[in-house]
Each structure stands twice: as C-alpha cells, then as structure tokens.
Enzyme design. Structure first.
Site, PDB file in Angstrom:
ATOM      1  N   GLY A 191       0.783  -1.199   0.019  1.00 11.32           N
ATOM      2  CA  GLY A 191      -0.133   0.136   0.092  1.00 11.32           C
ATOM      3  C   GLY A 191       0.968   1.240  -0.013  1.00 11.32           C
ATOM      4  O   GLY A 191       2.043   1.115  -0.400  1.00 11.32           O
ATOM      5  N   ILE A 193       2.376   2.806   2.504  1.00 12.76           N
ATOM      6  CA  ILE A 193       3.728   2.754   2.971  1.00 12.76           C
ATOM      7  C   ILE A 193       4.741   1.835   2.428  1.00 12.76           C
ATOM      8  O   ILE A 193       5.592   2.038   2.239  1.00 12.76           O
ATOM      9  CB  ILE A 193       3.450   2.333   4.551  1.00 12.76           C
ATOM     10  CG1 ILE A 193       2.660   3.453   5.417  1.00 12.76           C
ATOM     11  CG2 ILE A 193       4.601   2.015   5.445  1.00 12.76           C
ATOM     12  CD1 ILE A 193       1.823   3.033   6.846  1.00 12.76           C
ATOM     13  N   ARG A 273       0.983  -3.098  12.953  1.00 14.57           N
ATOM     14  CA  ARG A 273       0.410  -3.265  14.627  1.00 14.57           C
ATOM     15  C   ARG A 273       1.367  -4.557  14.855  1.00 14.57           C
ATOM     16  O   ARG A 273       1.637  -5.703  14.301  1.00 14.57           O
ATOM     17  CB  ARG A 273      -0.961  -3.530  14.164  1.00 14.57           C
ATOM     18  CG  ARG A 273      -1.897  -2.134  13.991  1.00 14.57           C
ATOM     19  CD  ARG A 273      -1.838  -1.263  15.099  1.00 14.57           C
ATOM     20  NE  ARG A 273      -2.684  -0.099  14.734  1.00 14.57           N
ATOM     21  CZ  ARG A 273      -2.131   1.185  14.020  1.00 14.57           C
ATOM     22  NH1 ARG A 273      -0.732   0.885  13.722  1.00 14.57           N
ATOM     23  NH2 ARG A 273      -2.653   2.225  13.768  1.00 14.57           N
ATOM     24  N   HIS A 321       6.697   2.980  18.632  1.00 16.91           N
ATOM     25  CA  HIS A 321       5.565   3.412  17.821  1.00 16.91           C
ATOM     26  C   HIS A 321       5.713   4.776  17.317  1.00 16.91           C
ATOM     27  O   HIS A 321       4.682   5.822  17.837  1.00 16.91           O
ATOM     28  CB  HIS A 321       4.175   3.110  18.298  1.00 16.91           C
ATOM     29  CG  HIS A 321       3.195   3.013  17.511  1.00 16.91           C
ATOM     30  ND1 HIS A 321       1.818   2.355  17.687  1.00 16.91           N
ATOM     31  CD2 HIS A 321       2.962   3.587  16.228  1.00 16.91           C
ATOM     32  CE1 HIS A 321       1.077   2.168  16.502  1.00 16.91           C
ATOM     33  NE2 HIS A 321       1.678   2.938  15.607  1.00 16.91           N
ATOM     34  N   ILE A 322       6.786   5.080  16.884  1.00 17.25           N
ATOM     35  CA  ILE A 322       6.975   6.661  16.523  1.00 17.25           C
ATOM     36  C   ILE A 322       6.848   6.960  14.985  1.00 17.25           C
ATOM     37  O   ILE A 322       7.095   7.873  14.540  1.00 17.25           O
ATOM     38  CB  ILE A 322       8.382   6.993  16.935  1.00 17.25           C
ATOM     39  CG1 ILE A 322       9.604   6.247  16.521  1.00 17.25           C
ATOM     40  CG2 ILE A 322       8.582   6.925  18.583  1.00 17.25           C
ATOM     41  CD1 ILE A 322      10.643   6.530  16.627  1.00 17.25           C
ATOM     42  N   GLY A 323       6.360   5.747  14.156  1.00 13.76           N
ATOM     43  CA  GLY A 323       6.345   6.036  12.603  1.00 13.76           C
ATOM     44  C   GLY A 323       5.821   7.309  11.864  1.00 13.76           C
ATOM     45  O   GLY A 323       6.625   7.885  11.171  1.00 13.76           O
ATOM     46  N   SER A 324       4.844   7.775  12.517  1.00 16.53           N
ATOM     47  CA  SER A 324       4.278   8.990  12.126  1.00 16.53           C
ATOM     48  C   SER A 324       4.735  10.284  12.692  1.00 16.53           C
ATOM     49  O   SER A 324       4.241  11.490  12.702  1.00 16.53           O
ATOM     50  CB  SER A 324       2.825   8.904  11.790  1.00 16.53           C
ATOM     51  OG  SER A 324       2.140   8.872  13.216  1.00 16.53           O
TER      52      SER A 324
END
Ligand code: NAG
Ligand code: NAG
Length: 356
Positions: A191, A193, A273, A321-324
C-alpha cells in the site's frame, strides 16, 4: 420567552456596535460541537475545527494508562450532544462512549492510518461515518521502516549498549551485520507505506523487491516489485517488511509456522500493528537464531513492559510506535482529520473515508 428575546436583541445590537468577533461569538450557541479526545492534538487541526464548530477538548493526554483511566470519564462527560469526535490515540472506541454520545454523533475521525481500534461494526450499525489519515503519514512511516531495517541489520541495540557500557568489542570480525545491498526485500502489503519504503530503498542497491497481498498492485511495475505468494516471499526474502492493516485475517500472520519458512539470515520489520506478529513465536525464533533479527515500531501491548522477554534479546531493535511522529506529519494528520469532520458535517464526501 420575552426575557430571552430581549437578551438576544441586546446581545446582537451590542455585538454589531462593538466588534465583529463578539458577533461571531453570539452565534456560537448554534454551532455543532466536536470533541477532540486528547490534550495534545496539533494547533493546525484545532484551527480548522474552530472555524466551523464549538471545539471541546479533553484535559488529558489520550495515550498510555492515563489515556485509558483519567481520560475515560472526561470523554464520557464531554461527548453528549457532540456531532463529531476526533480520536487521537490507539485506545479502543467503546460502545459505552458511543451510547453516551447518542444520535447526535455523525462522524468519527481517527488521527491514524489503522482503524482496528475504532469499533467499525458498532459505528456501522449506528450509521456513524469513519475517516482515517492514510497517505499523509506514509513517508514518515517509511523512513522509520528504513531506520528499523538498518538498525536491526547493523545490530544497533548491541552496538549502542557497548557504547553506553564503554566496552567496545573491537576486532575485524566483531558484531558484524547484514547488507541491504544485494538483498531481496519482501513487502507484505504494498500500500502507500509499502510503496514509499520501496522508493526509499531504491538507492540501496537492493537486488530484488517482491511483495504479496490480496491482489497485484498497478503501482508495482514502476517500482520493479514482483508479485509472489506469501510462502514464496517468506522463503526468498532477506528482509520481510510488514505494512498491512491489522484484521482478523492478518492477526498473527507471522507465527511459528511462517517464521519457520524464513531464511536464517532474515530480518523481520514491523511498522503495521503489534498483533500481526505472534510475539512468543518471534521470541523463540530470535532466541534460537532461527532468523537473524527483528526491528519493531509496534508491539503488543504498548508500551511494552520494561521486563518483557523480547527486551532481553540482543538481536531486536524496538521503537515506541513513532512511525508518524514528526512535526510535519502529525500536523498534516491533524488537518486531514479535521477536514474530514468538516466535510462530514457539511454534507460533503469524506476526504479519506473508511465508512461512509
Ligand atoms: C469569543 O469569546 C471568547 C471568550 O468568551 C473570546 O476569547 C474570543 O476571542 C471571542 N471571539 C471569537 C471570535 O471567538
Ligand atoms: C500462521 O500464519 C499463516 C499465514 O498467515 C496462517 O495461514 C496460519 O494459520 C497461522 N498459523 C497459526 C498457528 O497461527
């Protein structure tokens, strides 16, 4: 009645004479209410919302334990009569909260790409619209995926630990890692990402990109990525990247069976996730050197307890969980979530719909 009418006349006259800002305020009572679930929603998003709505905002941060406990009563208190809800966390949207909102609630805008926490069935049953914030966060998440690939392949956890202890293992054959150059990179879920990761890794002299998913993607050709089955991807790839949403179908798709199909030098990277991976099986595979390493931006639970067994492993590189989590991306997500609410409540199509 007479008193109210008089008050209104006085207020309007006064407002018109005194200042346009006050005039605008006098109409606020008729504005729809929108609730923002966290005290740390970016100002850029609040600005958009304030132009159209009366904005209510939780006094608490909607993350971690506080987000579950203190924030709960706050949201239950504030939500009655609200037409929109901006959801700024990965905590589940409960039936209790939706009950409390009542029929006035028309739209939920989650400031995230994933929406597994949004109680989609319950929203659907109540005719409440749902939007998410895909696309705007793909570049930032892809950058973190590249970081995890390098961090796991070049053993950042062990190496940083040495630096912190002041005990460097110096030698020509010490703490050697793996190359991205010449490797096969397998993307599960091509997708936004997944595609952004392929674009970013293009300069690393990767020998082959393969991907799997429900169907072939038209974008894959230009990216030079070949469509394969999950089994083929697992057996061929030196790097396996998880970039799919969490659904009942994808839950624990990386488990003891699928890990056993991966190469001994393989590196697993997860930016989707935590529940895509059976963590007990991953622990065993890393401990027994069945695969080489893992890089995770997502875990179950979050935060991962500091005494969790995964953190005892040298060959794992974990981020919280710092992806964005960049200034620009969080601001873009906030504005997109707000735009979705504005559209939903003015009868226009959602910008990025999940449920419409
Ligand atoms: C409305 O009223 C509040 C205080 O009651 C004030 O801070 C604000 O500047 C006023 N004007 C507008 C346009 O919101
Ligand atoms: C492991 O994952 C595969 C592929 O996602 C799935 O078909 C299989 O049922 C899973 N096995 C277990 C034990 O969860």
């Amino acid at each position: 009645m007479l008193r109210n009418t008089l008050c209104a006349i006085v207020a309007v006259t006064f407002a018109t004479l005194v200042s346009p800002a006050l005039a605008e305020n006098s109409t606020m009572a008729t504005k729809q209410k929108v609730l923002v679930s966290s005290n740390d929603f970016p100002e850029s998003g609040l600005e958009v919302l304030r132009k159209h709505f009366t904005v209510l905002q939780s006094r608490y941060i909607h993350f971690g334990e506080e987000g579950i406990k203190e924030n709960k009563d706050e949201l239950l208190n504030l939500i009655p009569g609200c037409a929109g809800l901006v959801w700024v966390s990965h905590h589940p949207i409960t039936k209790e909260l939706l009950d409390k909102a009542g029929p006035s609630l028309k739209v939920v805008a989650t400031a995230s790409a994933g929406y597994n926490h949004c109680n989609v069935e319950e929203l659907k049953a109540r005719g409440i619209k749902l939007s998410n914030t895909p696309n705007v966060l793909a570049p930032a998440v892809a950058e973190i995926a590249v970081g995890l690939i390098l961090g796991a392949a070049r053993r950042f956890t062990e190496n940083l630990d040495q630096v912190r202890r002041g005990e460097w293992e110096i030698g020509f054959q010490k703490v050697l890692g793996q190359d991205v150059r010449g490797s096969t990179v397998g993307i599960i879920g091509l997708g936004g990402i997944g595609q952004a990761v392929v674009k970013r890794l293009a300069g690393f002299e990767v020998s082959k990109f393969v991907y799997t998913g429900h169907r072939e993607k038209p974008e894959a050709k230009a990216l030079g990525a070949e469509f394969v089955t999950l089994d083929q991807l697992l057996t061929q790839s030196d790097f396996v990247l998880l970039a799919v949403p969490l659904t009942s179908e994808t839950k624990h798709m990386i488990n003891s069976t699928t890990l056993a199909k991966m190469k001994k030098n393989a590196i697993l990277v997860n930016v989707g996730r935590g529940d895509l991976v059976d963590q007990d099986a991953l622990y065993d595979a890393l401990k027994n050197h069945q695969i080489y390493a893992a890089g995770l931006d997502v875990t179950t639970p979050e935060p991962l307890p500091k005494d969790h067994k995964l953190l005892t492993l040298p060959n794992i590189f974990i981020l919280p969980h710092i992806g964005s989590a960049t200034v620009r991306t969080r601001s873009d997500m906030a504005v997109l979530a707000a735009d979705n609410v504005v559209n939903a409540l003015s009868g226009k199509p959602l910008v990025t719909p999940v449920l419409e």
